[in-house]
Design a protein around this motif. Structure first.
Motif, PDB file in Angstrom:
ATOM      1  N   SER A 124       0.852  -1.351  -0.046  1.00  0.00           N
ATOM      2  CA  SER A 124      -0.047  -0.073   0.042  1.00  0.00           C
ATOM      3  C   SER A 124       0.904   1.247   0.175  1.00  0.00           C
ATOM      4  O   SER A 124       0.641   2.317  -0.727  1.00  0.00           O
ATOM      5  N   LEU A 125       2.145   1.242   0.860  1.00  0.00           N
ATOM      6  CA  LEU A 125       2.573   2.410   0.980  1.00  0.00           C
ATOM      7  C   LEU A 125       3.381   2.763  -0.559  1.00  0.00           C
ATOM      8  O   LEU A 125       3.782   3.916  -0.832  1.00  0.00           O
ATOM      9  N   THR A 126       3.677   1.663  -1.288  1.00  0.00           N
ATOM     10  CA  THR A 126       4.536   2.118  -2.787  1.00  0.00           C
ATOM     11  C   THR A 126       3.542   2.897  -3.569  1.00  0.00           C
ATOM     12  O   THR A 126       4.041   3.544  -4.740  1.00  0.00           O
ATOM     13  N   GLY A 127       2.229   2.991  -3.327  1.00  0.00           N
ATOM     14  CA  GLY A 127       1.330   3.751  -4.152  1.00  0.00           C
ATOM     15  C   GLY A 127       0.786   2.918  -5.279  1.00  0.00           C
ATOM     16  O   GLY A 127      -0.132   3.203  -6.032  1.00  0.00           O
ATOM     17  N   LEU A 128       1.336   1.688  -5.406  1.00  0.00           N
ATOM     18  CA  LEU A 128       0.764   1.005  -6.445  1.00  0.00           C
ATOM     19  C   LEU A 128      -0.314  -0.083  -6.310  1.00  0.00           C
ATOM     20  O   LEU A 128      -0.405  -0.515  -4.992  1.00  0.00           O
ATOM     21  N   PRO A 129      -0.872  -0.357  -7.296  1.00  0.00           N
ATOM     22  CA  PRO A 129      -2.333  -1.259  -7.008  1.00  0.00           C
ATOM     23  C   PRO A 129      -1.766  -2.778  -6.599  1.00  0.00           C
ATOM     24  O   PRO A 129      -2.058  -3.688  -7.594  1.00  0.00           O
ATOM     25  N   MET A 130      -1.378  -3.126  -5.538  1.00  0.00           N
ATOM     26  CA  MET A 130      -1.179  -4.352  -5.055  1.00  0.00           C
ATOM     27  C   MET A 130      -1.440  -4.740  -3.963  1.00  0.00           C
ATOM     28  O   MET A 130      -1.258  -4.067  -2.837  1.00  0.00           O
ATOM     29  N   GLY A 131      -2.106  -5.876  -3.613  1.00  0.00           N
ATOM     30  CA  GLY A 131      -2.524  -6.504  -2.349  1.00  0.00           C
ATOM     31  C   GLY A 131      -1.248  -7.114  -1.699  1.00  0.00           C
ATOM     32  O   GLY A 131      -0.257  -7.323  -2.378  1.00  0.00           O
ATOM     33  N   GLY A 132      -1.531  -8.030  -0.712  1.00  0.00           N
ATOM     34  CA  GLY A 132      -0.477  -8.532   0.216  1.00  0.00           C
ATOM     35  C   GLY A 132      -0.524  -9.974   0.063  1.00  0.00           C
ATOM     36  O   GLY A 132      -1.590 -10.443   0.210  1.00  0.00           O
ATOM     37  N   GLY A 133       0.389 -10.583  -0.151  1.00  0.00           N
ATOM     38  CA  GLY A 133       0.717 -12.235  -0.101  1.00  0.00           C
ATOM     39  C   GLY A 133       2.104 -12.563   0.234  1.00  0.00           C
ATOM     40  O   GLY A 133       2.908 -11.867   0.166  1.00  0.00           O
ATOM     41  N   LYS A 134       2.119 -13.853   0.417  1.00  0.00           N
ATOM     42  CA  LYS A 134       3.557 -14.501   0.671  1.00  0.00           C
ATOM     43  C   LYS A 134       3.629 -15.899   0.849  1.00  0.00           C
ATOM     44  O   LYS A 134       2.496 -16.621   0.983  1.00  0.00           O
ATOM     45  N   GLY A 135       4.450 -16.540   0.177  1.00  0.00           N
ATOM     46  CA  GLY A 135       4.507 -18.048   0.249  1.00  0.00           C
ATOM     47  C   GLY A 135       5.929 -18.608   0.285  1.00  0.00           C
ATOM     48  O   GLY A 135       6.859 -17.824   0.670  1.00  0.00           O
ATOM     49  N   GLY A 136       5.916 -19.813   0.180  1.00  0.00           N
ATOM     50  CA  GLY A 136       7.168 -20.469   0.198  1.00  0.00           C
ATOM     51  C   GLY A 136       7.144 -22.091   0.817  1.00  0.00           C
ATOM     52  O   GLY A 136       6.206 -22.609   0.597  1.00  0.00           O
ATOM     53  N   SER A 137       8.237 -22.521   1.181  1.00  0.00           N
ATOM     54  CA  SER A 137       8.303 -23.829   1.439  1.00  0.00           C
ATOM     55  C   SER A 137       9.637 -24.077   2.617  1.00  0.00           C
ATOM     56  O   SER A 137      10.331 -23.382   2.669  1.00  0.00           O
ATOM     57  N   ASP A 138       9.526 -25.154   3.329  1.00  0.00           N
ATOM     58  CA  ASP A 138      10.683 -25.582   4.475  1.00  0.00           C
ATOM     59  C   ASP A 138      11.425 -25.998   3.659  1.00  0.00           C
ATOM     60  O   ASP A 138      12.489 -26.568   4.222  1.00  0.00           O
ATOM     61  N   PHE A 139      11.652 -26.106   2.423  1.00  0.00           N
ATOM     62  CA  PHE A 139      12.929 -26.730   1.534  1.00  0.00           C
ATOM     63  C   PHE A 139      13.911 -25.815   1.647  1.00  0.00           C
ATOM     64  O   PHE A 139      13.992 -24.875   1.765  1.00  0.00           O
ATOM     65  N   ASP A 140      15.202 -26.578   1.958  1.00  0.00           N
ATOM     66  CA  ASP A 140      16.520 -26.119   2.379  1.00  0.00           C
ATOM     67  C   ASP A 140      17.371 -26.029   0.905  1.00  0.00           C
ATOM     68  O   ASP A 140      17.953 -27.299   0.601  1.00  0.00           O
ATOM     69  N   PRO A 141      17.598 -24.879   0.265  1.00  0.00           N
ATOM     70  CA  PRO A 141      18.290 -25.188  -0.832  1.00  0.00           C
ATOM     71  C   PRO A 141      19.821 -25.349  -0.697  1.00  0.00           C
ATOM     72  O   PRO A 141      20.366 -25.698  -1.692  1.00  0.00           O
ATOM     73  N   LYS A 142      20.483 -25.122   0.465  1.00  0.00           N
ATOM     74  CA  LYS A 142      21.662 -25.194   0.879  1.00  0.00           C
ATOM     75  C   LYS A 142      22.207 -26.682   0.591  1.00  0.00           C
ATOM     76  O   LYS A 142      21.551 -27.611   0.984  1.00  0.00           O
TER      77      LYS A 142
END
Ligand code: NAI
Ligand code: AKG
Length: 446
Positions: free
Chosen positions: A116-134
């Protein structure tokens, strides 16, 4: 904490038991928002904050894949679709063994205000996994990404939810994820950002979070009529955000003394220059080695198992991960004369550390304001994809700078107190909230 804040937090705690990071993020926001909402009955009566603290949707899925030995591996995948009041869900994917639902809910919650602070029309989300790329081979990374997208594809889309990178997810992973999305859906669109420039990425997106952070710091310093020239800067992390924050600091005349990874930090009293930074980029992005190799190569100090906050500095930029800077670290920084702390990472300072900074009148900028440059340029990548066009470096960098300056203005507008001190935390929370709240009011009870 007043009674309404307590009541609200009791409710959120009961509903989200066992999710400490999420509760930490909600508490931090509630403490500055609830007094503001008390003066705005429309928001209060429509239970806007209660709704913002509840994800619109959470998807949890199995990610099974075959490792190089032919053994089956099983990870857990997530996508938290937090709020779509002002645009499609937008936010990164994190691949790290510490990923839990709590971590991703905190990140998605922060993302709503940040976007919202960016002023651009984007809602919020996040995702991922417990996968360890190391320690995984190229082939294993690709297999994992393909399996992850084989489920995720049905929940995302260029007008629905647009993931990007975060810890453990960079250009390489975005490439594999996009390849699988395209193979399944048969469409080439802007469903992911952080793509390579050659096939739809935006120039400056790799640099954007680190550069944006430094542009924000420069705005903070302007209020004291100061610049970065000659300032001693501590940086934690050595990944995407840390590398480009260091680059911009060096280019603008500051002396970067430290960088780190999860095993320790290097302290180079002569300053990390651009040539030495190239060594770190190659070490981390190509060889995928440990930061200790820098100390071995250039002959400087290496502090195993420690964080850089005990080194004397003017400015500290925590750029690694959540809760990496605690009260004792904040006290060391303050006692050593540090007067500006800006978060490149998401929630790297604990609540006690933040309180110490605010009490000592240290200029402290929360991640949702200071690191918004990354998602802002992701938003610009979406615009370019919709236009089927690419803008030049200068144009994107100019827009990034303007967005960071605007975010600084918003923080000042909502965060300046009677004594003239800018509480950036309050400013970012209230400033980010208002636009989302107005959109939610317009769209009815959903
Ligand atoms: N990449 C982006 O555009 C954005 C990233 N961020 C935040 O910036 C932070 C860093 O992300 P990236 O640089 O993209 O990730 P990255 O994967 O490129 O680098 C992560 C860095 O953090 C360090 N790290 C990870 N876990 C650690 C731990 N437990 N202790 C100490 N160091 C640890 C790693 O060694 C590495 O240096 C994260 O908090 C992320 O959410 C925020 C806004 C945008
Ligand atoms: O560019 C994006 O969408 C992701 C940025 C992100 O995950 C963040 O701001 O923390």
């Amino acid at each position: 904490m007043n009674q309404s804040t307590n009541r609200f937090l009791d409710l959120v705690s009961k509903r989200n038991a066992g999710e400490p990071e999420f509760l930490q993020a909600v508490t931090e926001v509630a403490e500055s928002l609830i007094p503001y909402i008390a003066s705005q009955p429309r928001y209060k009566n429509s239970k806007i904050l209660e709704r913002i603290a509840e994800p619109e949707r959470v998807v949890i899925f199995r990610v099974a894949w075959l490792d190089d030995k032919g053994e089956v591996q099983v990870n857990r995948g997530f996508r938290v679709q937090m709020n779509s009041a002002i645009g499609p869900y937008k936010g990164g994917l994190r691949f790290h063994p510490t990923v839990t639902l709590s971590v991703l809910k905190f990140l998605a919650f922060e993302q709503v205000f940040k976007n919202s602070l960016t002023g651009l029309p984007m809602g919020g989300g996040k995702g991922g996994s417990d996968f360890d790329p190391k320690g995984k081979s190229e082939n294993e990374i690709m297999k994992f990404c393909q399996s992850f997208m084989t489920e995720l594809y049905r929940h995302v889309g260029d007008d629905v939810d647009i993931p990007a990178g975060d810890i453990g997810v960079g250009k390489r992973e975005i490439g594999y994820l996009f390849g699988q999305y395209k193979r399944i859906t048969g469409t080439f669109n802007g469903v992911l950002t952080g793509k390579a420039f050659e096939w739809g990425g935006s120039l400056i997106r790799p640099e954007a979070t680190g550069y944006g952070l430094v542009y924000f710091v420069e705005e903070m310093l302007k209020d004291r009529e100061e610049t970065l020239v000659g300032k001693k800067v501590l940086i934690s992390g050595s990944g995407n955000v840390a590398q480009f924050a260091a680059e911009k600091c060096i280019n603008h005349g500051a002396k970067v003394l430290t960088m780190s990874d999860s095993e320790g930090f290097i302290y180079d009293p002569l300053g990390i220059d651009l040539e030495k930074l190239e060594f770190i980029k190659e070490l981390k992005n190509e060889r995928r080695g440990r930061i200790k190799a820098y100390a071995d190569h250039f002959g400087c100090e290496y502090h195993a198992g420690e964080k850089p906050w005990k080194i004397k500095c003017d400015i500290a930029l925590p750029n690694a991960t959540q809760n990496e800077l605690a009260l004792a670290d904040a006290e060391m920084l303050i006692n050593n004369g540090c007067y500006c702390v800006a978060e490149g990472a998401n929630m790297p300072c604990t609540p006690e550390a933040v309180a110490a900074f605010n009490n000592a009148r240290v200029l402290y900028a929360p991640g949702k304001a200071a690191n918004a440059g990354g998602v802002a340029v992701s938003g610009l990548e979406m615009s370019q994809n919709s236009l089927r066009y690419s803008w030049g470096r200068e144009k994107v960098d100019h827009k990034l700078k303007a967005i960071m300056t605007d975010i600084h203005h918003i923080c000042v507008k909502y965060g300046k107190d009677e004594q003239g001190h800018i509480n950036y935390e309050k400013g970012a929370n209230v400033g980010g909230f208002v636009k989302v709240a107005e959109a939610m009011l317009s769209q009815g009870v959903v």
